[in-house]
Write an enzyme that holds these catalytic residues in place. Structure first.
Site, mmCIF file in Angstrom:
data_model
loop_
_atom_site.group_PDB
_atom_site.id
_atom_site.type_symbol
_atom_site.label_atom_id
_atom_site.label_comp_id
_atom_site.label_asym_id
_atom_site.label_seq_id
_atom_site.Cartn_x
_atom_site.Cartn_y
_atom_site.Cartn_z
ATOM 1 C CG ASP A 41 -0.396 -0.050 2.516
ATOM 2 O OD1 ASP A 41 0.837 -0.136 2.619
ATOM 3 O OD2 ASP A 41 -1.156 0.010 3.508
ATOM 4 C CB SER A 42 4.582 1.712 0.165
ATOM 5 O OG SER A 42 4.860 0.511 -0.529
ATOM 6 C CG ASP A 80 0.148 -4.002 2.129
ATOM 7 O OD1 ASP A 80 -0.142 -4.710 3.096
ATOM 8 O OD2 ASP A 80 0.971 -3.061 2.167
ATOM 9 C CE LYS A 109 2.639 -5.943 4.055
ATOM 10 N NZ LYS A 109 2.076 -4.815 4.830
ATOM 11 C CD GLU A 111 -0.136 -1.514 7.843
ATOM 12 O OE1 GLU A 111 -0.467 -0.760 8.776
ATOM 13 O OE2 GLU A 111 0.417 -1.114 6.800
ATOM 14 C CD GLU A 178 6.950 -0.483 8.322
ATOM 15 O OE1 GLU A 178 6.015 -1.191 7.891
ATOM 16 O OE2 GLU A 178 7.192 0.667 7.909
HETATM 17 O O1 KIV Z 1 3.429 -1.223 1.716
HETATM 18 C C1 KIV Z 1 4.596 -1.524 1.966
HETATM 19 O O2 KIV Z 1 5.544 -1.101 1.293
HETATM 20 C C2 KIV Z 1 4.849 -2.385 3.108
HETATM 21 C C3 KIV Z 1 6.263 -2.728 3.432
HETATM 22 C C4 KIV Z 1 6.898 -1.582 4.126
HETATM 23 C C5 KIV Z 1 6.370 -3.964 4.223
HETATM 24 O O3 KIV Z 1 3.933 -2.781 3.769
#
Ligand code: KIV
Length: 265
Positions: A41-42, A80, A109, A111, A178
């Site tokens: 999600d980055s 994510d 994934k 969080e 993280e």
């Molecule tokens: O979205 C992302 O880039 C992440 C990583 C930092 C693990 O969740």
């Protein structure tokens, strides 16, 4: 790579993971032999220019997962779950996780620790592998008040230990740690039988993940201590663009070799 191989790699082989957001990035990551590709999600930060990951949505990430799958047909791809794609209700979370799997992801994934363990169990029960993510969880930036290193207090360590155990019991196949203090990451890694994948969490994790733009020196505006630039692509790309700009303006490009001539193939 598959879930079984990922779990079995613990203690035998370190796992590499990188974020990818496009067809060609995925192709290159697969060619390089990276173990795990994360559609993070980055995306909201590095592709869309937002300050945090909160604006990322299913509408943003679903086509990215499709493109990544096309670029990396043999890689293990993790999607994510964006902010508010899994929090409103269990049924919404299952539906959205399913959409990622249909789009080509092998896993999702989530969080969070204890608070998402029940959901992680439901998803794994339905055949959707889940990667956990504890320590700094950027989707909580507003409640945390910033991007701080985790595991500094006894209370925080206790919560992290409880979280990795809850996630393991729920059936996750790996857990991202993280911004966790190195020694605490070591404890967490020893605590569970599934691999831990660190970002800013030191050398004892079972694997490492970096964001594409950090790893390749594209995002040079911000370089936290844990980031290593394996290339200076920003410089390389800007230099190439400058050269192109100059050659267009001086009519050096296109030259004969880049033009079509009458009567020639
Ligand atoms: O979205 C992302 O880039 C992440 C990583 C930092 C693990 O969740």
């Amino acid at each position: 790579m598959n879930v079984k191989k990922i779990i079995n790699s613990k203690g035998k082989k370190k796992l590499s993971m990188v974020t990818v957001y496009s067809y060609f990035q995925a192709k290159m990551a697969e060619e390089a032999g990276i173990d795990l590709l994360l559609v993070g999600d980055s995306y909201a930060n590095v592709m869309l220019g937002y300050e945090n990951t909160l604006p990322a949505s299913m509408a943003h990430l679903l086509p990215v997962v499709e493109a990544v799958r096309k670029g990396a047909r043999n890689s293990f791809v993790i999607a994510d779950m964006p902010f508010m794609s899994y929090q409103p209700s269990e049924s919404e979370a299952i539906k959205n996780a399913g959409l990622f799997i249909k789009a080509g992801a092998n896993a999702v994934k989530l969080e969070g620790g204890i608070e998402v363990a029940n959901l992680a169990k439901r998803l794994t029960d339905y055949g959707i592998p889940v990667m956990g993510h504890v320590g700094l969880t950027p989707q909580h930036v507003n409640s945390i008040g910033g991007y701080f290193v985790q595991g500094r207090s006894e209370k925080s360590v206790k919560r992290l230990v409880e979280s990795v155990n809850a996630l393991e019991d729920a059936g996750v196949f790996a857990i991202v740690l993280e911004l966790v203090i190195e020694e605490v990451a070591k404890t967490l890694t020893e605590e569970v039988k599934v691999p831990t994948i660190g970002i800013g969490s030191g050398k004892y994790c079972d694997g490492q993940v970096l964001v594409w733009h950090d790893l390749l020196g594209i995002n040079t505006e911000f370089k936290p201590t844990f980031v290593k630039h394996y290339a200076n692509l920003r410089e390389t790309i800007v230099e190439a663009l400058k050269k192109y700009n100059e050659e267009v303006k001086s009519a050096k490009f296109p030259s004969g070799e880049h033009s079509f001539k009458e009567g020639k193939e």
